[in-house]
Design a protein around this motif. Sequence first.
Motif, PDB file in Angstrom:
ATOM      1  N   GLY A 191       0.797  -1.220   0.000  1.00  0.00           N
ATOM      2  CA  GLY A 191       0.000   0.000   0.000  1.00  0.00           C
ATOM      3  C   GLY A 191       0.832   1.274   0.000  1.00  0.00           C
ATOM      4  O   GLY A 191       0.303   2.368  -0.224  1.00  0.00           O
TER       5      GLY A 191
ATOM      6  N   THR B 174       2.093   3.740  -5.087  1.00  0.00           N
ATOM      7  CA  THR B 174       0.934   4.286  -5.787  1.00  0.00           C
ATOM      8  C   THR B 174       1.235   4.430  -7.275  1.00  0.00           C
ATOM      9  O   THR B 174       2.392   4.380  -7.700  1.00  0.00           O
ATOM     10  CB  THR B 174       0.539   5.663  -5.215  1.00  0.00           C
ATOM     11  N   LYS B 175       0.183   4.621  -8.027  1.00  0.00           N
ATOM     12  CA  LYS B 175       0.312   4.796  -9.479  1.00  0.00           C
ATOM     13  C   LYS B 175       1.271   5.949  -9.770  1.00  0.00           C
ATOM     14  O   LYS B 175       1.175   7.013  -9.170  1.00  0.00           O
ATOM     15  CB  LYS B 175      -1.056   5.078 -10.091  1.00  0.00           C
TER      16      LYS B 175
ATOM     17  N   ASP C 299       4.496   5.928  -9.220  1.00  0.00           N
ATOM     18  CA  ASP C 299       5.767   5.771  -8.505  1.00  0.00           C
ATOM     19  C   ASP C 299       6.756   5.008  -9.372  1.00  0.00           C
ATOM     20  O   ASP C 299       6.367   4.227 -10.247  1.00  0.00           O
ATOM     21  CB  ASP C 299       5.574   5.002  -7.194  1.00  0.00           C
TER      22      ASP C 299
ATOM     23  N   LEU D 188      -0.248  -1.973 -10.008  1.00  0.00           N
ATOM     24  CA  LEU D 188      -0.529  -0.703  -9.324  1.00  0.00           C
ATOM     25  C   LEU D 188      -0.210   0.515 -10.194  1.00  0.00           C
ATOM     26  O   LEU D 188      -0.536   1.635  -9.828  1.00  0.00           O
ATOM     27  CB  LEU D 188       0.279  -0.611  -8.026  1.00  0.00           C
TER      28      LEU D 188
END
Length: 183
Positions: A94, A97-98, A100, A124
Motif C-alpha cells: 500500500g 501508488t500509481k 511511482d 498498481l
Amino acid sequence: MYTTRAMSSGRAKRTLAYAKDVLTQESRAIAALPKRLGPSFLAALDALDAAPHVVCTAIGKPGFIAQKLSATLASTGVPSLFLHPAEAAHGDLGRVTKGDVVVALSNSGRSAEVVRLLPSLKALGATVIALTGDALALRGRFADSTGELGPIDEACPMGLVPTASSAALHAVCDALAMTLAWR
C-alpha cells in the motif's frame, strides 16, 4: 590505524596479500561498470526525474544497498522509501501508488521475493527499474528498464558471499542518485 594481535611475519604477509586481493577484485568490478552505462541508465534517470515517489526494494545484501539508495535519494530531495519485498506481501504494498518508480535490486535477477513482487507493482501502475547482474532474468518479469551489471566474480573464498557484486551495485546506485541530483 589498526592494532593487530601477534602473528608470524609470513602469516601477516599472506593476510595482507589476501585483503589487498579482496580490494582489487572489488575495484575491478566497479571499474568495469562505466562501459555498461548507456540508454537504459538514461531511461532510468528520466523515469526517476518524473517520479512523484521512488520506492527502492531488494532482499538480502542488496536490500541494504536499496535502503542506502533510498536514504541517498532522500538526502538530495527526492521523496523515497525502502519497501521490503516480503513485507510488501503483508500489507506494505500500500506504500506504492500509481506513477511511482520502483528501483528493484537483485544480483542474480532471480530473488524469489523480488520476482513475486513485480507483477503487483506493475498492476498498481508503477514503473519498475531493475538493477541486476542478469538483465534477462528480470526483463521478462515486468521490468520497464533494466541496468545490467554483468557477471561479477565475488571476492569470497567460496565465491558465495556478495562482495564485489555488492560493491558494484552500491557504486551504480550512487551514480544513479548523484547523476539525478546533478542534472
